[in-house]
Design an enzyme around this catalytic site. Structure first.
Site, PDB file in Angstrom:
ATOM      1  N   LYS A 190     -27.197  12.323 -39.151  1.00  9.52           N
ATOM      2  CA  LYS A 190     -25.886  12.341 -38.903  1.00  9.52           C
ATOM      3  C   LYS A 190     -25.192  13.472 -39.552  1.00  9.52           C
ATOM      4  O   LYS A 190     -25.780  13.882 -40.671  1.00  9.52           O
ATOM      5  CB  LYS A 190     -25.390  11.005 -39.268  1.00  9.52           C
ATOM      6  CG  LYS A 190     -25.823   9.747 -38.497  1.00  9.52           C
ATOM      7  CD  LYS A 190     -25.144   8.395 -38.726  1.00  9.52           C
ATOM      8  CE  LYS A 190     -25.685   7.510 -37.968  1.00  9.52           C
ATOM      9  NZ  LYS A 190     -24.728   6.144 -37.987  1.00  9.52           N
ATOM     10  N   TYR A 212     -22.489   6.326 -27.837  1.00  7.04           N
ATOM     11  CA  TYR A 212     -22.352   5.085 -28.404  1.00  7.04           C
ATOM     12  C   TYR A 212     -21.324   3.908 -27.771  1.00  7.04           C
ATOM     13  O   TYR A 212     -20.616   3.214 -28.164  1.00  7.04           O
ATOM     14  CB  TYR A 212     -21.406   5.308 -29.951  1.00  7.04           C
ATOM     15  CG  TYR A 212     -22.416   5.603 -31.050  1.00  7.04           C
ATOM     16  CD1 TYR A 212     -23.312   4.845 -31.641  1.00  7.04           C
ATOM     17  CD2 TYR A 212     -22.319   7.162 -31.502  1.00  7.04           C
ATOM     18  CE1 TYR A 212     -24.071   4.938 -32.758  1.00  7.04           C
ATOM     19  CE2 TYR A 212     -22.862   7.317 -32.724  1.00  7.04           C
ATOM     20  CZ  TYR A 212     -24.061   6.292 -33.108  1.00  7.04           C
ATOM     21  OH  TYR A 212     -24.829   6.581 -34.270  1.00  7.04           O
ATOM     22  N   ASN A 253     -23.902   6.635 -42.643  1.00  8.07           N
ATOM     23  CA  ASN A 253     -25.198   6.170 -43.101  1.00  8.07           C
ATOM     24  C   ASN A 253     -26.245   6.729 -42.673  1.00  8.07           C
ATOM     25  O   ASN A 253     -27.319   6.233 -42.436  1.00  8.07           O
ATOM     26  CB  ASN A 253     -25.269   4.683 -42.787  1.00  8.07           C
ATOM     27  CG  ASN A 253     -25.096   4.414 -41.324  1.00  8.07           C
ATOM     28  OD1 ASN A 253     -24.958   5.356 -40.401  1.00  8.07           O
ATOM     29  ND2 ASN A 253     -25.077   3.130 -40.526  1.00  8.07           N
ATOM     30  N   HIS A 275     -29.261   7.750 -37.260  1.00 10.23           N
ATOM     31  CA  HIS A 275     -29.175   6.657 -36.119  1.00 10.23           C
ATOM     32  C   HIS A 275     -30.846   6.411 -35.520  1.00 10.23           C
ATOM     33  O   HIS A 275     -31.709   7.541 -35.847  1.00 10.23           O
ATOM     34  CB  HIS A 275     -28.498   7.368 -35.002  1.00 10.23           C
ATOM     35  CG  HIS A 275     -28.794   6.614 -33.630  1.00 10.23           C
ATOM     36  ND1 HIS A 275     -27.883   5.242 -33.270  1.00 10.23           N
ATOM     37  CD2 HIS A 275     -29.597   6.425 -32.672  1.00 10.23           C
ATOM     38  CE1 HIS A 275     -28.422   4.904 -32.405  1.00 10.23           C
ATOM     39  NE2 HIS A 275     -29.458   5.546 -31.897  1.00 10.23           N
ATOM     40  N   GLU A 333     -32.011   6.950 -24.778  1.00  9.21           N
ATOM     41  CA  GLU A 333     -31.381   7.744 -25.844  1.00  9.21           C
ATOM     42  C   GLU A 333     -32.139   9.111 -26.180  1.00  9.21           C
ATOM     43  O   GLU A 333     -31.599  10.370 -26.380  1.00  9.21           O
ATOM     44  CB  GLU A 333     -31.399   6.991 -27.197  1.00  9.21           C
ATOM     45  CG  GLU A 333     -30.340   5.870 -27.287  1.00  9.21           C
ATOM     46  CD  GLU A 333     -30.184   5.218 -28.439  1.00  9.21           C
ATOM     47  OE1 GLU A 333     -29.091   4.275 -28.555  1.00  9.21           O
ATOM     48  OE2 GLU A 333     -31.098   5.371 -29.420  1.00  9.21           O
TER      49      GLU A 333
HETATM   50  N1  UDP Z   1     -20.805   1.344 -38.182  1.00  7.32           N
HETATM   51  C1  UDP Z   1     -19.477   1.399 -38.791  1.00  7.32           C
HETATM   52  N2  UDP Z   1     -18.981   0.083 -39.318  1.00  7.32           N
HETATM   53  C2  UDP Z   1     -19.314  -1.073 -39.126  1.00  7.32           C
HETATM   54  C3  UDP Z   1     -20.672  -1.053 -38.233  1.00  7.32           C
HETATM   55  C4  UDP Z   1     -21.180   0.261 -37.708  1.00  7.32           C
HETATM   56  O1  UDP Z   1     -19.073   2.434 -39.308  1.00  7.32           O
HETATM   57  O2  UDP Z   1     -18.928  -2.078 -39.261  1.00  7.32           O
HETATM   58  C5  UDP Z   1     -21.284   2.528 -37.632  1.00  7.32           C
HETATM   59  C6  UDP Z   1     -22.427   2.894 -38.392  1.00  7.32           C
HETATM   60  O3  UDP Z   1     -22.449   4.486 -38.774  1.00  7.32           O
HETATM   61  C7  UDP Z   1     -23.730   2.469 -37.494  1.00  7.32           C
HETATM   62  C8  UDP Z   1     -22.997   2.714 -36.122  1.00  7.32           C
HETATM   63  O4  UDP Z   1     -21.540   2.596 -36.425  1.00  7.32           O
HETATM   64  O5  UDP Z   1     -24.903   3.121 -37.932  1.00  7.32           O
HETATM   65  C9  UDP Z   1     -23.753   2.131 -35.100  1.00  7.32           C
HETATM   66  O6  UDP Z   1     -23.556   0.600 -35.263  1.00  7.32           O
HETATM   67  P1  UDP Z   1     -24.989  -0.289 -35.209  1.00  7.32           P
HETATM   68  O7  UDP Z   1     -24.314  -1.598 -35.563  1.00  7.32           O
HETATM   69  O8  UDP Z   1     -25.690   0.077 -33.995  1.00  7.32           O
HETATM   70  O9  UDP Z   1     -26.061   0.028 -36.300  1.00  7.32           O
HETATM   71  P2  UDP Z   1     -27.314   0.702 -36.465  1.00  7.32           P
HETATM   72  O10 UDP Z   1     -27.904   0.427 -35.187  1.00  7.32           O
HETATM   73  O11 UDP Z   1     -27.045   2.263 -36.714  1.00  7.32           O
HETATM   74  O12 UDP Z   1     -28.035   0.183 -37.618  1.00  7.32           O
HETATM   75 MG    MG Z   2     -27.505   0.435 -33.229  1.00  8.87          MG
END
Ligand code: UDP
Ligand code: MG
Length: 142
Positions: free
Chosen positions: A11, A51, A114, A117, A128
């Site tokens: 990211k 997304y 974080n 992805h 994807e």
């Molecule tokens: N995210 C966020 N706040 C939240 C949950 C998710 O900002 O409460 C962001 C974070 O960058 C995350 C992305 O949205 O990686 C996609 O969320 P997902 O639940 O799919 O998590 P991931 O699959 O990336 O672990």
């Molecule tokens: Mg996810």
């Protein structure tokens, strides 16, 4: 366990912070191989499309603004059980809950920023990967 391919994104915050090498090292040490890679800057529409599953959630606006603020490194990772293995190497979405040694424990800046992805299932991995890469530009074995 089958050989699989999965999509990884490093990211913007981690590209900016010069952490590409440290993150790819975690994939390689974990047994995943980079079989395609490119740096791209997503447009707002591309980020919303990628997304799309999160549209309407409270963090959606912040996520789109973050993911478009600089370039990302998109990669296809290949290996045994690659989709699940990548998720383990990444660690939990919330870096405060990410296990020691995982990418998110070491490189995340916040819940939104974080570091990485990773696709979460075979269907999303296929979709994807196709979002970023033509088949001819993937140098894998499957
Ligand atoms: N995210 C966020 N706040 C939240 C949950 C998710 O900002 O409460 C962001 C974070 O960058 C995350 C992305 O949205 O990686 C996609 O969320 P997902 O639940 O799919 O998590 P991931 O699959 O990336 O672990
Ligand atoms: Mg996810």
């Amino acid at each position: 366990m089958p050989q699989e391919q999965t999509l990884s994104l490093i990211k913007p915050s981690s590209v900016t912070a010069n952490q590409i090498g440290g993150i790819i090292n975690k994939f390689e040490e974990g047994g995943l191989k980079v079989v395609a890679a490119k740096m791209v800057r997503l447009t707002e529409n591309q980020a919303k499309d990628f997304y799309g599953v999160h549209q309407g959630k409270p963090f959606f606006g912040e996520l789109i603004s973050f993911m478009t603020k600089g370039p990302i490194l998109a990669q296809v990772l290949e290996g045994e059980n690659a989709i699940q293995k990548n998720r383990e190497i990444m660690g939990a979405t919330n870096p405060a809950e990410a296990a020691p040694g995982t990418i998110r424990a070491e490189f995340a800046h916040s819940m939104t920023e974080n570091a990485v992805h990773g696709s979460d299932a075979p269907e999303t991995a296929e979709k994807e990967i196709a979002f970023f890469f033509d088949k001819k530009d993937i140098y894998g074995t499957i």
